[in-house]
Design an enzyme around this catalytic site. Structure first.
Site, PDB file in Angstrom:
ATOM      1  N   TYR A  53      38.100  31.024  38.723  1.00  0.00           N
ATOM      2  CA  TYR A  53      36.745  30.830  39.227  1.00  0.00           C
ATOM      3  C   TYR A  53      36.524  29.346  39.488  1.00  0.00           C
ATOM      4  O   TYR A  53      36.078  28.586  38.625  1.00  0.00           O
ATOM      5  CB  TYR A  53      35.712  31.358  38.225  1.00  0.00           C
ATOM      6  CG  TYR A  53      35.706  32.863  38.067  1.00  0.00           C
ATOM      7  CD1 TYR A  53      36.413  33.685  38.935  1.00  0.00           C
ATOM      8  CD2 TYR A  53      34.995  33.468  37.041  1.00  0.00           C
ATOM      9  CE1 TYR A  53      36.411  35.062  38.789  1.00  0.00           C
ATOM     10  CE2 TYR A  53      34.977  34.852  36.894  1.00  0.00           C
ATOM     11  CZ  TYR A  53      35.695  35.640  37.765  1.00  0.00           C
ATOM     12  OH  TYR A  53      35.689  37.002  37.605  1.00  0.00           O
ATOM     13  N   HIS A 133      44.041  39.830  35.216  1.00  0.00           N
ATOM     14  CA  HIS A 133      43.024  39.841  36.264  1.00  0.00           C
ATOM     15  C   HIS A 133      43.250  40.901  37.343  1.00  0.00           C
ATOM     16  O   HIS A 133      42.313  41.596  37.745  1.00  0.00           O
ATOM     17  CB  HIS A 133      42.966  38.453  36.915  1.00  0.00           C
ATOM     18  CG  HIS A 133      41.666  38.136  37.559  1.00  0.00           C
ATOM     19  ND1 HIS A 133      41.192  36.852  37.702  1.00  0.00           N
ATOM     20  CD2 HIS A 133      40.720  38.920  38.120  1.00  0.00           C
ATOM     21  CE1 HIS A 133      40.025  36.867  38.314  1.00  0.00           C
ATOM     22  NE2 HIS A 133      39.713  38.108  38.588  1.00  0.00           N
TER      23      HIS A 133
END
Length: 292
Positions: A53, A133
């Site tokens: 992120y 992820h």
């Protein structure tokens, strides 16, 4: 605030997704930290992040890997309350290149290194919840999950999870981790019901299901009622936002569901938290389940 379980840890029934604070369109750091503090003040004890992120390096002139993790760490240390009960969930195996392109790396050696780097950025000895992820088609899924098992055994992470997984991958991870799979984080919202089988499997196995983009995504959460009329109608009836109705509906689907709406303003996360106390009737829930 109402609580739910991820593994053997009790967390708030709604968490905070940190992604909007670090990608394109991010707010300034002061507002981001104010948003995180507002969530903590209101009783949120789950915050979701990932080492990916961040912006691409070309956008800022240097490598930003882990920007959101570092931001959350600064918010934790600057908050005046007790953070012992806060569970930070981060992820590895999905990366952003210098130009902002998303790529995958599910190699066990990469995941182990990434987890240790995330722990350093977060300022913790062991990561509360570490999630793979996204599956990497170039790497056998069992090998990637084996790395999570090793991280658990080595004490680098306390809980293990997966993200963007299908039912077969959930069952495989559950088996490889010998019942220690704590969470599955998949996209789920009224606009994206494809993960309903995964949600139902998690309910069956007692695994926490963390819907990402539970309101339909950063750019579309604001027009949820336009796309799904029933949510707007029921919101008007209760005098609340359609977003609250959406999260309350998701909470009703299973006691293992823990939505993690993203937010970049204190007002946004505080509105979302109102869903915990929103009582919807059986007919309303049925209508929402039929809305598309």
């Amino acid at each position: 605030m109402q609580q739910r379980s991820i593994g053997d840890v009790q967390v708030s029934a709604i968490g905070l997704g940190g992604m909007p604070m670090s990608i394109e369109g991010r707010p300034d750091e002061a507002r981001s930290i104010a948003t995180i503090h507002a969530a903590f003040d209101a009783g949120v004890t789950l915050i979701d992040t990932a080492n990916a992120y961040h912006l691409g390096a070309d956008a800022v002139g240097h490598d930003e890997t882990g920007h959101n993790e570092s931001l959350i760490a600064r918010a934790l240390t600057s908050w005046g309350g007790d953070t012992d009960d806060v569970l930070i969930a981060t992820k590895g195996g999905h990366l952003r290149t210098q130009d902002g392109t998303w790529i995958l790396d599910g190699r066990p050696e990469h995941l182990k290194r990434a987890a240790k780097e995330s722990a350093t950025r977060l300022g913790v000895e062991a990561i509360g919840l570490y999630q793979h992820h996204r599956p990497d088609p170039k790497v056998p899924y069992a090998d990637t999950i084996g790395a999570l098992a090793d991280l658990l055994d080595e004490g680098v992470i306390r809980l293990a999870g997966i993200s963007n997984a299908d039912p077969g991958q959930i069952r495989l991870a559950h088996d490889i981790l010998d019942g220690r799979l704590a969470s599955v984080q998949n996209q789920f919202s009224p606009a994206f019901l494809t993960s309903l089988p995964e949600l139902e499997l998690c309910a069956q196995l007692g695994i926490g299901f963390l819907p990402w983009s539970p309101l339909g995504g950063i750019s579309r959460a604001g027009d949820l009622a336009e796309r799904h009329v029933a949510f707007g109608e029921i919101a008007a009836r209760h005098g609340v936002s359609p977003q609250q109705v959406c999260l309350a509906w998701e909470l009703s689907l299973s006691p293992t569901v823990i939505p993690i709406p993203g937010a970049s303003r204190p007002e946004s996360i505080l509105d979302s938290l109102g869903a915990v106390d929103l009582a919807l009737g059986a007919e309303e829930l049925a209508a929402l389940g039929e809305a598309r």
